[in-house]
Design a protein around this motif. Sequence first.
Motif, PDB file in Angstrom:
ATOM      1  N   ILE A  66       0.832  -1.192   0.000  1.00 46.10           N
ATOM      2  CA  ILE A  66       0.000   0.000   0.000  1.00 46.10           C
ATOM      3  C   ILE A  66       0.871   1.248   0.000  1.00 46.10           C
ATOM      4  CG2 ILE A  66      -0.220  -0.030   2.531  1.00 46.10           C
ATOM      5  CD1 ILE A  66      -3.071   1.081   2.107  1.00 46.10           C
ATOM      6  N   ARG A  67       0.522   2.203  -0.825  1.00 48.76           N
ATOM      7  CA  ARG A  67       1.242   3.485  -0.900  1.00 48.76           C
ATOM      8  C   ARG A  67       0.622   4.411   0.153  1.00 48.76           C
ATOM      9  NH1 ARG A  67       3.574   6.086  -5.468  1.00 48.76           N
ATOM     10  NH2 ARG A  67       4.886   7.811  -4.747  1.00 48.76           N
ATOM     11  N   CYS A  68       1.312   4.609   1.240  1.00 44.06           N
ATOM     12  CA  CYS A  68       0.772   5.405   2.345  1.00 44.06           C
ATOM     13  C   CYS A  68       1.273   6.845   2.324  1.00 44.06           C
ATOM     14  CB  CYS A  68       1.113   4.750   3.679  1.00 44.06           C
ATOM     15  SG  CYS A  68       2.889   4.596   3.981  1.00 44.06           S
ATOM     16  N   HIS A  69       2.244   7.104   1.466  1.00 43.08           N
ATOM     17  CA  HIS A  69       2.880   8.417   1.432  1.00 43.08           C
ATOM     18  C   HIS A  69       3.571   8.551   0.079  1.00 43.08           C
ATOM     19  CE1 HIS A  69       5.955  11.491   2.410  1.00 43.08           C
ATOM     20  NE2 HIS A  69       5.122  11.889   3.350  1.00 43.08           N
ATOM     21  N   GLN A  70       3.806   9.766  -0.359  1.00 41.45           N
ATOM     22  CA  GLN A  70       4.483   9.984  -1.635  1.00 41.45           C
ATOM     23  C   GLN A  70       5.819   9.248  -1.708  1.00 41.45           C
ATOM     24  OE1 GLN A  70       5.095  14.100  -2.586  1.00 41.45           O
ATOM     25  NE2 GLN A  70       6.270  13.665  -4.446  1.00 41.45           N
ATOM     26  N   SER A  71       6.477   9.111  -0.562  1.00 43.04           N
ATOM     27  CA  SER A  71       7.814   8.516  -0.542  1.00 43.04           C
ATOM     28  C   SER A  71       7.845   7.092  -0.006  1.00 43.04           C
ATOM     29  CB  SER A  71       8.757   9.376   0.317  1.00 43.04           C
ATOM     30  OG  SER A  71       8.863  10.675  -0.203  1.00 43.04           O
ATOM     31  N   HIS A  72       6.689   6.520   0.337  1.00 42.29           N
ATOM     32  CA  HIS A  72       6.694   5.216   1.002  1.00 42.29           C
ATOM     33  C   HIS A  72       5.649   4.253   0.447  1.00 42.29           C
ATOM     34  CE1 HIS A  72       9.446   6.596   4.169  1.00 42.29           C
ATOM     35  NE2 HIS A  72       8.764   7.723   4.144  1.00 42.29           N
ATOM     36  N   LEU A  73       6.102   3.016   0.267  1.00 40.52           N
ATOM     37  CA  LEU A  73       5.254   1.900  -0.143  1.00 40.52           C
ATOM     38  C   LEU A  73       5.546   0.765   0.831  1.00 40.52           C
ATOM     39  CD1 LEU A  73       3.401   0.625  -2.410  1.00 40.52           C
ATOM     40  CD2 LEU A  73       5.525  -0.058  -3.546  1.00 40.52           C
ATOM     41  N   VAL A  74       4.524   0.226   1.491  1.00 40.67           N
ATOM     42  CA  VAL A  74       4.772  -0.764   2.550  1.00 40.67           C
ATOM     43  C   VAL A  74       4.015  -2.056   2.297  1.00 40.67           C
ATOM     44  CG1 VAL A  74       5.181   1.057   4.248  1.00 40.67           C
ATOM     45  CG2 VAL A  74       2.902   0.042   4.053  1.00 40.67           C
ATOM     46  N   ASN A  75       4.577  -3.146   2.815  1.00 37.84           N
ATOM     47  CA  ASN A  75       3.953  -4.463   2.773  1.00 37.84           C
ATOM     48  C   ASN A  75       3.048  -4.581   3.991  1.00 37.84           C
ATOM     49  OD1 ASN A  75       3.301  -7.199   2.817  1.00 37.84           O
ATOM     50  ND2 ASN A  75       5.327  -7.842   2.138  1.00 37.84           N
ATOM     51  N   ILE A  76       1.757  -4.761   3.755  1.00 34.77           N
ATOM     52  CA  ILE A  76       0.788  -4.756   4.849  1.00 34.77           C
ATOM     53  C   ILE A  76       1.101  -5.807   5.918  1.00 34.77           C
ATOM     54  CG2 ILE A  76      -1.633  -5.342   5.361  1.00 34.77           C
ATOM     55  CD1 ILE A  76      -2.465  -3.722   2.994  1.00 34.77           C
ATOM     56  N   LYS A  77       1.654  -6.945   5.527  1.00 34.08           N
ATOM     57  CA  LYS A  77       1.880  -8.000   6.512  1.00 34.08           C
ATOM     58  C   LYS A  77       2.960  -7.633   7.537  1.00 34.08           C
ATOM     59  CE  LYS A  77       5.432 -11.110   4.622  1.00 34.08           C
ATOM     60  NZ  LYS A  77       5.731 -12.499   4.256  1.00 34.08           N
ATOM     61  N   PHE A  78       3.758  -6.588   7.251  1.00 29.16           N
ATOM     62  CA  PHE A  78       4.799  -6.165   8.191  1.00 29.16           C
ATOM     63  C   PHE A  78       4.378  -4.963   9.037  1.00 29.16           C
ATOM     64  CE2 PHE A  78       7.421  -8.451   5.029  1.00 29.16           C
ATOM     65  CZ  PHE A  78       8.112  -9.302   5.887  1.00 29.16           C
ATOM     66  N   ILE A  79       3.122  -4.545   8.917  1.00 23.58           N
ATOM     67  CA  ILE A  79       2.643  -3.426   9.744  1.00 23.58           C
ATOM     68  C   ILE A  79       2.301  -3.935  11.142  1.00 23.58           C
ATOM     69  CG2 ILE A  79       0.842  -1.678  10.030  1.00 23.58           C
ATOM     70  CD1 ILE A  79       0.565  -1.591   6.993  1.00 23.58           C
ATOM     71  N   LYS A  80       2.920  -3.318  12.151  1.00 25.56           N
ATOM     72  CA  LYS A  80       2.671  -3.718  13.534  1.00 25.56           C
ATOM     73  C   LYS A  80       1.459  -2.985  14.107  1.00 25.56           C
ATOM     74  CE  LYS A  80       6.272  -4.239  16.149  1.00 25.56           C
ATOM     75  NZ  LYS A  80       7.456  -3.918  17.008  1.00 25.56           N
ATOM     76  N   SER A  81       1.377  -1.689  13.871  1.00 27.06           N
ATOM     77  CA  SER A  81       0.249  -0.916  14.388  1.00 27.06           C
ATOM     78  C   SER A  81       0.121   0.407  13.650  1.00 27.06           C
ATOM     79  CB  SER A  81       0.412  -0.663  15.893  1.00 27.06           C
ATOM     80  OG  SER A  81       1.574   0.113  16.147  1.00 27.06           O
ATOM     81  N   LEU A  82      -1.044   1.033  13.834  1.00 26.35           N
ATOM     82  CA  LEU A  82      -1.315   2.353  13.289  1.00 26.35           C
ATOM     83  C   LEU A  82      -1.265   3.359  14.427  1.00 26.35           C
ATOM     84  CD1 LEU A  82      -2.359   4.333  11.097  1.00 26.35           C
ATOM     85  CD2 LEU A  82      -4.673   3.593  11.673  1.00 26.35           C
ATOM     86  N   LEU A  83      -0.332   4.307  14.331  1.00 29.22           N
ATOM     87  CA  LEU A  83      -0.187   5.340  15.350  1.00 29.22           C
ATOM     88  C   LEU A  83      -0.971   6.568  14.911  1.00 29.22           C
ATOM     89  CD1 LEU A  83       3.672   4.989  15.942  1.00 29.22           C
ATOM     90  CD2 LEU A  83       1.822   3.824  17.155  1.00 29.22           C
ATOM     91  N   LYS A  84      -1.758   7.148  15.817  1.00 27.84           N
ATOM     92  CA  LYS A  84      -2.680   8.220  15.444  1.00 27.84           C
ATOM     93  C   LYS A  84      -2.111   9.623  15.625  1.00 27.84           C
ATOM     94  CE  LYS A  84      -6.772   5.401  16.272  1.00 27.84           C
ATOM     95  NZ  LYS A  84      -8.074   5.288  16.993  1.00 27.84           N
TER      96      LYS A  84
END
Length: 252
Positions: free
Chosen positions: A201-219
């Motif tokens: 998932i592209r979460c930012h102009q400079s970042h693309l991440v693999n969802i399975k490696f996401i630990k948590s969403l910080l608000k």
Amino acid sequence: MIRAVIIDDEKNNIENIVHLLKKHELPVTVVGTATNADDGVSLITASHPDLLFLDIQMPDKNGFEVLKAVPHYQFEVVFVTAFDNYGIQAVKFSAIDYLLKPIDPEELKASVSKVGAKLMQKKANLQLENLMEFIKDKDAKKEHKLALSSTKEIRFVHTGDIIRCESSNAYTQFFLSDGTNIMVSKPIFEYEELLSSYDFIRCHQSHLVNIKFIKSLLKEDSGYLLMDDNTRIPISRNKKENVIKRLHTIKK
């Protein structure tokens, strides 16, 4: 000289490639041409070319089926196609060159130059082998390998081993689960397209991440993703809604 074979169902396309090679005095000798897949396979087997200019879309069998019928890949391939979306994802996944019709002479020169450099190394064509594995097992996404070309090597990486990608101008840095990283001279948007169906998932102009490696969403602020390697990846405000939706719909 590079010994080449051209396989294309339209004779005028073959003639155009031959013309461009001669006009721009490229170090290529065309040792044979074919206008259908079966004749093309026979020609490859008989002539043992260094380079194959191969049309992807042909009426009887496509270019990938031609390659399936060849037992050994002791040659380089430059795919030729009139359609940007026809088989191109598979080709890009293995970092293989392709040319769009009508052929741009400068792009042809660049392709021939890269082929010459590879032939000088005299290595097995692992990129072509990777492409055929991709075509054969196109539904087994976790088994696919992405070809990452750095200044030193072409490394084949399982999509499931990529934690995240980070943009650096026209370059993209890949961070892998074994703790290593690879810098590739392609922009991140190209990999966003290739990896979109592999739960990236592209979460930012400079970042693309693999969802399975996401630990948590910080608000905090507009939000951050805390990855398994403890890196904090920012979320753009305009991408936050889509990120949250994807996290809710895809299980890790």
